[in-house]
Design an enzyme around this catalytic site. Sequence first.
Site, PDB file in Angstrom:
ATOM      1  N   PRO A  53      51.249 156.964   2.102  1.00 28.03           N
ATOM      2  CA  PRO A  53      52.039 158.179   1.938  1.00 28.03           C
ATOM      3  C   PRO A  53      52.345 158.900   3.241  1.00 28.03           C
ATOM      4  CG  PRO A  53      49.794 158.519   1.147  1.00 28.03           C
ATOM      5  CD  PRO A  53      49.944 157.057   1.436  1.00 28.03           C
ATOM      6  N   ASN A  54      53.545 159.437   3.264  1.00 28.51           N
ATOM      7  CA  ASN A  54      54.086 160.281   4.331  1.00 28.51           C
ATOM      8  C   ASN A  54      54.417 159.535   5.613  1.00 28.51           C
ATOM      9  OD1 ASN A  54      54.010 162.742   2.809  1.00 28.51           O
ATOM     10  ND2 ASN A  54      51.789 162.680   3.067  1.00 28.51           N
ATOM     11  N   ARG A  88      57.299 164.275  11.403  1.00 30.15           N
ATOM     12  CA  ARG A  88      56.088 164.906  10.880  1.00 30.15           C
ATOM     13  C   ARG A  88      55.025 165.007  11.975  1.00 30.15           C
ATOM     14  NH1 ARG A  88      51.387 162.204   7.707  1.00 30.15           N
ATOM     15  NH2 ARG A  88      50.144 164.016   7.187  1.00 30.15           N
ATOM     16  N   TYR A 106      51.159 162.353  15.432  1.00 26.03           N
ATOM     17  CA  TYR A 106      51.580 161.008  15.045  1.00 26.03           C
ATOM     18  C   TYR A 106      52.612 160.382  15.976  1.00 26.03           C
ATOM     19  CZ  TYR A 106      49.176 162.449  10.822  1.00 26.03           C
ATOM     20  OH  TYR A 106      48.233 162.904   9.939  1.00 26.03           O
ATOM     21  N   ASN A 146      47.908 150.623   6.826  1.00 22.21           N
ATOM     22  CA  ASN A 146      47.778 152.028   7.207  1.00 22.21           C
ATOM     23  C   ASN A 146      47.825 152.810   5.897  1.00 22.21           C
ATOM     24  OD1 ASN A 146      48.008 154.681   8.015  1.00 22.21           O
ATOM     25  ND2 ASN A 146      49.378 154.235   9.719  1.00 22.21           N
ATOM     26  N   ALA A 164      46.789 159.073   3.841  1.00 21.97           N
ATOM     27  CA  ALA A 164      45.793 159.944   3.217  1.00 21.97           C
ATOM     28  C   ALA A 164      44.947 159.225   2.166  1.00 21.97           C
ATOM     29  CB  ALA A 164      46.473 161.161   2.594  1.00 21.97           C
ATOM     30  N   HIS A 222      41.107 158.436   2.666  1.00 17.27           N
ATOM     31  CA  HIS A 222      40.022 159.378   2.407  1.00 17.27           C
ATOM     32  C   HIS A 222      39.809 159.681   0.931  1.00 17.27           C
ATOM     33  CE1 HIS A 222      41.127 159.829   6.574  1.00 17.27           C
ATOM     34  NE2 HIS A 222      42.298 160.310   6.201  1.00 17.27           N
ATOM     35  N   GLU A 252      42.423 147.729   8.979  1.00 18.97           N
ATOM     36  CA  GLU A 252      42.796 149.120   8.692  1.00 18.97           C
ATOM     37  C   GLU A 252      43.371 149.712   9.974  1.00 18.97           C
ATOM     38  OE1 GLU A 252      40.624 153.361   7.530  1.00 18.97           O
ATOM     39  OE2 GLU A 252      39.477 151.496   7.463  1.00 18.97           O
ATOM     40  N   HIS A 304      45.365 153.181  11.868  1.00 20.30           N
ATOM     41  CA  HIS A 304      45.761 154.596  11.870  1.00 20.30           C
ATOM     42  C   HIS A 304      46.396 154.927  13.209  1.00 20.30           C
ATOM     43  CE1 HIS A 304      43.620 155.348   8.157  1.00 20.30           C
ATOM     44  NE2 HIS A 304      42.634 154.620   8.657  1.00 20.30           N
ATOM     45  N   LEU A 305      47.441 155.725  13.175  1.00 22.84           N
ATOM     46  CA  LEU A 305      48.106 156.147  14.403  1.00 22.84           C
ATOM     47  C   LEU A 305      47.212 157.062  15.228  1.00 22.84           C
ATOM     48  CD1 LEU A 305      51.519 156.804  12.708  1.00 22.84           C
ATOM     49  CD2 LEU A 305      51.117 155.081  14.466  1.00 22.84           C
ATOM     50  N   ARG A 359      39.436 164.043  14.239  1.00 26.34           N
ATOM     51  CA  ARG A 359      40.246 165.026  13.516  1.00 26.34           C
ATOM     52  C   ARG A 359      39.376 165.829  12.557  1.00 26.34           C
ATOM     53  NH1 ARG A 359      45.585 162.790  11.535  1.00 26.34           N
ATOM     54  NH2 ARG A 359      45.884 165.009  11.156  1.00 26.34           N
TER      55      ARG A 359
END
Length: 148
Positions: free
Chosen positions: A11-12, A19, A24, A75, A78, A81, A99, A101-102, A108
């Site tokens: 998502p997103n 964004r 990102y 990727n 959200a 989590h 897995e 992630h950017l 974070r």
Amino acid sequence: MTATVYILNGPNLNLLGTREPEIYGATTLAEIEAAAKDRAEKLNLAIEFRQTNHEGVLIDWTQESGAKAAGLILNPGAYTHTSIALHDALKALAIPKIELHLSNIHAREPFRRTSFASPAVDGILCGFGAMGYVLALDAMRRLIDKRA
């Protein structure tokens, strides 16, 4: 024969480039896909590059990758989590899984530091921005070769 790697985005990620670029980056998902295709070609890999905002679709594609691909780069956005269902789908796959992630999720917010995907994959890349996709393809090529 060229091996196929699924690159699935949650998502997103369709909003990349606009964004929160301070987190990102300014690279769009289309630009990431183009760079991934270029790198994959050099590695004698074919890619199936997809994005969805829907958890069930991401799970369906994850399951599909197990039947049709030599490896999966994911990727989960959200869903990293929150999705035990995605964790279970990953555990069911016999192919190599990475897995991705950017951003560095461990640097974070506290809720982003827990990944339900991590225990079900072979490796994790995070914090390298758009370049992470190219790095993940390099790693996937080695994982596929190692299993051959």
